[in-house]
Design a protein around this motif. Structure first.
Motif, PDB file in Angstrom:
ATOM      1  N   UNK A   3       0.625  -1.198  -0.071  1.00 21.93           N
ATOM      2  CA  UNK A   3      -0.148   0.014  -0.010  1.00 21.93           C
ATOM      3  C   UNK A   3       0.814   1.314   0.005  1.00 21.93           C
ATOM      4  N   UNK A   4       2.110   1.335   0.811  1.00 23.78           N
ATOM      5  CA  UNK A   4       2.812   2.245   0.627  1.00 23.78           C
ATOM      6  C   UNK A   4       3.638   2.763  -0.644  1.00 23.78           C
ATOM      7  N   UNK A   5       3.750   1.479  -1.382  1.00 18.50           N
ATOM      8  CA  UNK A   5       4.273   1.929  -2.689  1.00 18.50           C
ATOM      9  C   UNK A   5       3.369   2.620  -3.570  1.00 18.50           C
ATOM     10  N   UNK A   6       1.982   1.968  -3.719  1.00 16.06           N
ATOM     11  CA  UNK A   6       0.908   2.827  -4.433  1.00 16.06           C
ATOM     12  C   UNK A   6       0.688   4.087  -3.875  1.00 16.06           C
ATOM     13  N   UNK A   8       2.976   6.237  -2.678  1.00 16.39           N
ATOM     14  CA  UNK A   8       3.797   7.229  -3.159  1.00 16.39           C
ATOM     15  C   UNK A   8       3.797   7.275  -4.749  1.00 16.39           C
ATOM     16  N   UNK A   9       3.348   6.067  -5.422  1.00 13.59           N
ATOM     17  CA  UNK A   9       3.368   6.417  -6.997  1.00 13.59           C
ATOM     18  C   UNK A   9       2.122   7.356  -7.154  1.00 13.59           C
ATOM     19  N   UNK A  10       1.092   7.341  -6.580  1.00 18.46           N
ATOM     20  CA  UNK A  10      -0.101   8.082  -6.700  1.00 18.46           C
ATOM     21  C   UNK A  10       0.603   9.538  -6.424  1.00 18.46           C
ATOM     22  N   UNK A  11       0.777   9.874  -5.331  1.00 21.91           N
ATOM     23  CA  UNK A  11       1.455  11.110  -5.044  1.00 21.91           C
ATOM     24  C   UNK A  11       2.423  11.519  -6.049  1.00 21.91           C
ATOM     25  N   UNK A  12       3.108  11.013  -6.699  1.00 21.78           N
ATOM     26  CA  UNK A  12       4.092  11.486  -7.663  1.00 21.78           C
ATOM     27  C   UNK A  12       3.478  11.753  -9.076  1.00 21.78           C
ATOM     28  N   UNK A  13       2.258  10.880  -9.254  1.00 16.51           N
ATOM     29  CA  UNK A  13       1.531  11.044 -10.523  1.00 16.51           C
ATOM     30  C   UNK A  13       0.625  12.248 -10.432  1.00 16.51           C
ATOM     31  N   UNK A  14       0.227  12.578  -9.099  1.00 15.47           N
ATOM     32  CA  UNK A  14      -0.749  13.775  -8.935  1.00 15.47           C
ATOM     33  C   UNK A  14       0.313  14.983  -8.913  1.00 15.47           C
ATOM     34  N   UNK A  15       1.520  14.825  -8.558  1.00 15.31           N
ATOM     35  CA  UNK A  15       2.435  15.997  -8.581  1.00 15.31           C
ATOM     36  C   UNK A  15       2.947  16.253 -10.127  1.00 15.31           C
ATOM     37  N   UNK A  16       3.193  15.251 -10.725  1.00 15.28           N
ATOM     38  CA  UNK A  16       3.426  15.749 -12.053  1.00 15.28           C
ATOM     39  C   UNK A  16       2.342  16.259 -12.872  1.00 15.28           C
ATOM     40  N   UNK A  17       1.220  15.691 -12.770  1.00 14.82           N
ATOM     41  CA  UNK A  17      -0.063  16.318 -13.255  1.00 14.82           C
ATOM     42  C   UNK A  17      -0.055  17.899 -12.847  1.00 14.82           C
TER      43      UNK A  17
END
Length: 97
Positions: A3-6, A8-17
Motif C-alpha cells: 500500500x505504501x508503494x501505491x 507514493x506512486x499516486x502522489x508522484x503522479x498527482x504532482x506531475x499532473x
C-alpha cells in the motif's frame, strides 16, 4: 508495504499532473507575443536615426583626428627587408646582486 508503494506512486503522479497544469498556465503579467524592454524615463527604446547621423562640429581636435587618420591610411607598405632594425635596450635584472 504494498500500500505504501501505491500511495507514493499516486502522489508522484498527482504532482506531475499538477506541475504540468501549472506550467501550461500563462503568467498574468507577461505577454508572450510582444515583449518590450523598459528603460529609464526619458530614454527612447530605439535610437533616432536622424540624430545619429548628425555631423560633429569641426574643431581643432576633429581636424587633428581626421589628419591623423588620413596619414595612417596613406602609409606605405611593409618596411624594406634590408633596413637596419634598432636593437632594444637591455633591461637590468630584478634579481641583480
Amino acid at each position: 508495504m504494498r500500500r505504501y508503494r501505491w500511495f507514493l506512486m499516486s502522489l508522484v503522479l498527482i504532482g506531475l499532473v499538477a506541475a504540468e497544469a501549472a506550467a501550461a498556465q500563462e503568467q498574468p503579467g507577461t505577454t508572450s507575443t510582444t515583449t518590450q524592454r523598459q528603460r529609464a524615463p526619458g530614454v527612447p527604446l530605439a535610437p533616432n536615426a536622424n540624430e545619429a547621423q548628425k555631423t560633429m562640429p569641426q574643431g581643432e581636435r576633429a581636424g587633428n583626428a581626421t589628419e591623423r587618420d588620413r596619414l595612417a591610411r596613406n602609409r606605405g607598405g611593409p618596411p624594406e627587408p634590408n633596413r637596419e632594425v634598432p636593437m632594444p635596450k637591455p633591461v637590468p635584472s630584478i634579481i641583480a646582486p
